[in-house]
Design a protein around this motif. Structure first.
Motif, short mmCIF file in Angstrom:
data_model
loop_
_atom_site.label_atom_id
_atom_site.label_comp_id
_atom_site.label_asym_id
_atom_site.label_seq_id
_atom_site.Cartn_x
_atom_site.Cartn_y
_atom_site.Cartn_z
N ARG A 11 65.71 55.87 53.62
CA ARG A 11 66.46 57.01 54.16
C ARG A 11 67.39 57.60 53.09
O ARG A 11 67.49 58.82 52.95
CB ARG A 11 67.29 56.55 55.37
CG ARG A 11 68.11 57.66 56.03
CD ARG A 11 68.99 57.11 57.15
NE ARG A 11 70.05 56.23 56.68
CZ ARG A 11 71.19 56.64 56.11
NH1 ARG A 11 71.41 57.92 55.90
NH2 ARG A 11 72.10 55.75 55.73
N MET A 12 68.05 56.74 52.32
CA MET A 12 69.06 57.20 51.36
C MET A 12 68.45 57.75 50.07
O MET A 12 68.97 58.68 49.47
CB MET A 12 70.02 56.05 51.01
CG MET A 12 70.92 55.64 52.17
SD MET A 12 71.56 53.93 52.00
CE MET A 12 72.80 54.14 50.72
N TYR A 13 67.33 57.15 49.64
CA TYR A 13 66.81 57.49 48.31
C TYR A 13 65.43 58.13 48.33
O TYR A 13 64.89 58.49 47.28
CB TYR A 13 66.84 56.25 47.40
CG TYR A 13 68.23 55.66 47.33
CD1 TYR A 13 69.28 56.36 46.74
CD2 TYR A 13 68.51 54.43 47.92
CE1 TYR A 13 70.57 55.85 46.72
CE2 TYR A 13 69.79 53.90 47.90
CZ TYR A 13 70.81 54.62 47.30
OH TYR A 13 72.09 54.11 47.29
N GLY A 14 64.83 58.25 49.52
CA GLY A 14 63.55 58.93 49.63
C GLY A 14 62.36 58.18 49.06
O GLY A 14 61.25 58.68 49.03
N LYS A 15 62.62 56.96 48.56
CA LYS A 15 61.52 56.14 48.05
C LYS A 15 61.66 54.76 48.64
O LYS A 15 62.76 54.35 49.00
CB LYS A 15 61.61 56.03 46.52
CG LYS A 15 61.04 57.21 45.76
CD LYS A 15 61.11 56.99 44.26
CE LYS A 15 60.00 56.09 43.75
NZ LYS A 15 59.99 56.01 42.27
N SER A 16 60.55 54.03 48.72
CA SER A 16 60.65 52.70 49.32
C SER A 16 61.25 51.72 48.32
O SER A 16 61.09 51.86 47.11
CB SER A 16 59.28 52.21 49.76
OG SER A 16 58.49 51.91 48.62
#
Length: 319
Positions: free
Chosen positions: A289-294
């Motif tokens: 959610r915060m960084y757009g990557k897993s």
């Protein structure tokens, strides 16, 4: 296990004796079978791993952690040894590492002391004293200074109110006193921040943060950033962030350990090892959610070899 938020679960068909024999075989003779070690140790729960330690010693007559240390090296070794250490002892070792020798790992001290419950902190303190003869507080006091020292010592007492009661009047009063101690004043009265943030219960603090925004038109974190600096600022922000959303706090710790040049492996290992059986699933969700990557893809791109394999198992999957 409804509500289980970890990624590492107990295996159903568990034989500590069988695991011990396999681990011994993986380390005996020339070369080491790292895959077997990873496969066994990252698919057993904490209590099962502790059972393996005991059984290994009783059936093979050797110390498993010593054997692992002599066969493995680097970050992979650190992470495996971390997994084989009981939760409290692992925190104790990390706190000790953060303080002994030249330089202090302030981030580690903040992370552990700001995120553990009273009971966890008390167990850490008792174990620390038993192992090293000094109290945790004494060692913190001799290794840090100023307001940073005071906030750590306060957190290390494990004396936060852990109830859920919110006194509306007191919440308004707390918010007002924080405002007057910081934004409204020339110079900052740091002790006011310390006494509210380190002693009140979580539900009460969330109310205080809401009130604070209402009074000052600013988020409490913005005020802390503009009023404080250095390690003291980091410590107070950690307390606020852990209060609001502990999983998001750990997601940020992981992100910062990997972003940019070089990796802070100590932080990466500690968070992955200490959270994999507690809240790795929500940490992964917050990370995405915060960084757009897993988190999975971040670890994959930032680490290599057996170390990477182990961490990806602890992470538990691609989101």
């Amino acid at each position: 296990m409804a509500g289980y938020q970890g990624t590492i679960k107990a295996t159903t068909y568990f034989s500590a004796e069988e695991d011990s024999q396999k681990l011994r075989k993986a380390m005996k003779g020339l070369g080491t079978d790292e895959d077997t070690i990873i496969d066994i140790l990252s698919h057993r729960s904490g209590p099962q791993r502790q059972q393996i330690l005991i059984t290994y010693k009783s059936t093979i007559g050797r110390d498993l952690i010593d054997d692992l240390k002599s066969e493995l090296s680097g970050n992979f070794e650190k992470a495996i040894v971390g997994l084989m250490t009981s939760t409290t002892l692992y925190d104790v070792h990390e706190l000790r590492r953060a303080m002994k020798g030249a330089g202090t790992d302030e981030g580690c001290l903040i992370e552990i002391l700001a995120s553990r419950s009273n009971e966890e902190i008390r167990r850490i303190s008792d174990t620390y004293r038993r192992l090293y003869g000094n109290s945790l507080e004494e060692d913190i006091a001799s290794d840090t200074s100023g307001m940073f020292q005071r906030v750590l010592v306060s957190l290390a007492t494990g004396n936060r109110d852990e109830g859920h009661y919110v006194d509306e009047g007191l919440a308004q009063q707390d918010a007002q006193s924080l405002y007057e101690a910081g934004e409204k004043k020339w110079g900052t009265d740091e002790t006011q921040f310390l006494s509210v943030l380190c002693t009140r219960n979580r539900t009460h603090l969330l109310k205080v943060f809401d009130e604070y925004r209402r009074i000052s038109n600013k988020d409490i974190t913005e005020s802390i950033k503009s009023e404080m600096s250095g390690d003291f600022e980091d410590a107070l922000l950690a307390v606020v962030n852990c209060t609001r959303n502990r999983s998001a706090y750990f997601a940020e710790r992981l992100y910062k350990s990997m972003k940019g040049l070089g990796t802070n492996d100590d932080t990466l290992i500690r968070v992955m090892v200490s959270r994999c059986e507690i809240d790795m699933v929500p940490i992964r969700n917050e990370f995405k959610r915060m960084y757009g990557k897993s988190l999975y893809s971040f670890i994959k791109g930032d680490t290599s070899g057996d170390y990477r394999k182990l961490l990806l198992n602890l992470c538990g999957g691609e989101d």
